[in-house]
Design a protein around this motif. Sequence first.
Motif, PDB file in Angstrom:
ATOM      1  N   UNK A 177       0.635  -1.585   0.178  1.00 46.09           N
ATOM      2  CA  UNK A 177      -0.336   0.123   0.235  1.00 46.09           C
ATOM      3  C   UNK A 177       1.014   1.094  -0.072  1.00 46.09           C
ATOM      4  N   UNK A 178       0.951   1.699  -1.309  1.00 42.48           N
ATOM      5  CA  UNK A 178       2.010   2.931  -1.092  1.00 42.48           C
ATOM      6  C   UNK A 178       2.073   4.184  -1.148  1.00 42.48           C
ATOM      7  N   UNK A 223       6.286  11.731  -8.419  1.00 43.35           N
ATOM      8  CA  UNK A 223       6.786  10.082  -8.084  1.00 43.35           C
ATOM      9  C   UNK A 223       5.850   9.022  -8.943  1.00 43.35           C
ATOM     10  N   UNK A 224       6.630   9.242  -9.945  1.00 43.75           N
ATOM     11  CA  UNK A 224       5.633   7.893 -10.889  1.00 43.75           C
ATOM     12  C   UNK A 224       6.627   6.029 -10.807  1.00 43.75           C
ATOM     13  N   UNK A 284      -3.119   0.831 -12.497  1.00 43.07           N
ATOM     14  CA  UNK A 284      -2.025   1.603 -12.882  1.00 43.07           C
ATOM     15  C   UNK A 284      -2.802   2.510 -13.514  1.00 43.07           C
ATOM     16  N   UNK A 285      -2.804   3.815 -13.102  1.00 43.87           N
ATOM     17  CA  UNK A 285      -3.129   5.146 -13.386  1.00 43.87           C
ATOM     18  C   UNK A 285      -3.820   5.803 -12.306  1.00 43.87           C
ATOM     19  N   UNK A 286      -3.236   4.845 -10.908  1.00 46.00           N
ATOM     20  CA  UNK A 286      -4.015   5.347  -9.407  1.00 46.00           C
ATOM     21  C   UNK A 286      -2.969   6.340  -9.502  1.00 46.00           C
ATOM     22  N   UNK A 287      -3.780   7.511  -8.801  1.00 44.57           N
ATOM     23  CA  UNK A 287      -2.483   8.278  -7.874  1.00 44.57           C
ATOM     24  C   UNK A 287      -3.518   8.918  -6.902  1.00 44.57           C
ATOM     25  N   UNK A 288      -2.613   9.182  -5.841  1.00 41.29           N
ATOM     26  CA  UNK A 288      -2.905   9.872  -4.596  1.00 41.29           C
ATOM     27  C   UNK A 288      -1.832  10.764  -4.093  1.00 41.29           C
ATOM     28  N   UNK A 289      -2.390  11.455  -2.363  1.00 40.11           N
ATOM     29  CA  UNK A 289      -0.957  11.578  -2.354  1.00 40.11           C
ATOM     30  C   UNK A 289      -0.399  11.271  -0.817  1.00 40.11           C
ATOM     31  N   UNK A 311       0.397  17.252   1.322  1.00 39.27           N
ATOM     32  CA  UNK A 311      -0.127  18.440   0.768  1.00 39.27           C
ATOM     33  C   UNK A 311       0.309  18.812  -0.893  1.00 39.27           C
ATOM     34  N   UNK A 312       1.522  18.749  -0.966  1.00 42.63           N
ATOM     35  CA  UNK A 312       2.539  18.878  -1.673  1.00 42.63           C
ATOM     36  C   UNK A 312       3.227  17.758  -2.555  1.00 42.63           C
ATOM     37  N   UNK A 313       2.914  16.664  -2.084  1.00 42.13           N
ATOM     38  CA  UNK A 313       3.553  15.553  -3.126  1.00 42.13           C
ATOM     39  C   UNK A 313       2.227  14.318  -3.450  1.00 42.13           C
ATOM     40  N   UNK A 314       2.066  13.910  -5.046  1.00 38.69           N
ATOM     41  CA  UNK A 314       1.452  12.969  -5.470  1.00 38.69           C
ATOM     42  C   UNK A 314       2.718  12.190  -5.803  1.00 38.69           C
ATOM     43  N   UNK A 315       1.572  10.568  -5.693  1.00 40.11           N
ATOM     44  CA  UNK A 315       2.705   9.203  -6.087  1.00 40.11           C
ATOM     45  C   UNK A 315       1.304   9.073  -7.636  1.00 40.11           C
TER      46      UNK A 315
END
Length: 289
Positions: free
Chosen positions: A156-157, A204-205, A213-218, A224-228
């Motif tokens: 769970x990233x 972060x990719x 695949x394609x999921x994104x989350x903080x 607040x300032x980062x996305x995965x």
Amino acid sequence: MFGATSQGNDCNGPDTTGISGLPDGPGFLIPGRSKVQCTWPLPGLPWFVCRKSGLRECLLGLVLLAHLFPESSALAGGWRLGNEQDLPLELRQRGWRVLANRDHEPTRFLWRENGVVQVDTDDSVGFLFRELSADERRAHSMSWRWQVARDLPPADLSRRDADDRPLAVHLWFDLPETQTSWWTETGRSIFRWTGLPVPGRTITYVWGGKHDSGASFPSPYRPRDGRVIVLRPSGSPVNTWQDERIEPDADYVKYFGAPAVAPRFVVISGDSDNRGGTSSGLVTLPVFR
């Protein structure tokens, strides 16, 4: 640990020399000024001991750290530049450096032919980073190829205690002007003296994790300032090259809802320090066009 400098401001705090349990180490030193060191007796405690002179400067340093890195103990909490001799000459010549953590074994970055880097983790963590040139910062796209030879179990990233992944490519951006201030700019200047990168916002990719695949989350470290963004989840075909191309400006606008800011650093990482295990993968050095 954070050190600052002073010219004659007395510090009435206790002298920690020889006191068991208090960390001891180098502070910052500006030519022509005396050296000051502030230390946290335990990680996360909101107070400090000022060992020599410069109470005001030590307080300033702590405020800057808390403001710049509210989600973690950040650079003061264990991040350091890796040993240059442990990094292949081919990478050093291209301007790459390693960010390591003193509490964990460093991820290994090995040079392969044709601009390929092998990333090996063994209960380890580490970041291979390089500051971008002016032309690269103006580029419209970033592309690379990668493959995993030894994967990690799905994780769970979105959790700080479980964000292990065999490969990731990151972009680290400056803070937008609307979020900068005298405090943040001074703090960034202080850390640049050490050679350490100081990201504002991050994307972060990832290859790895249990998400589709394609999921994104903080980011669990910088919500607040980062996305995965998950490009290849765990279980993707191994030993097979996969091509990636992203547009930094478009992704910045999409995930932060703000006008694009040029990236400052490009970063490659592998991480297995939370749940343990080993992984191995290959990634080409990202190309900007």
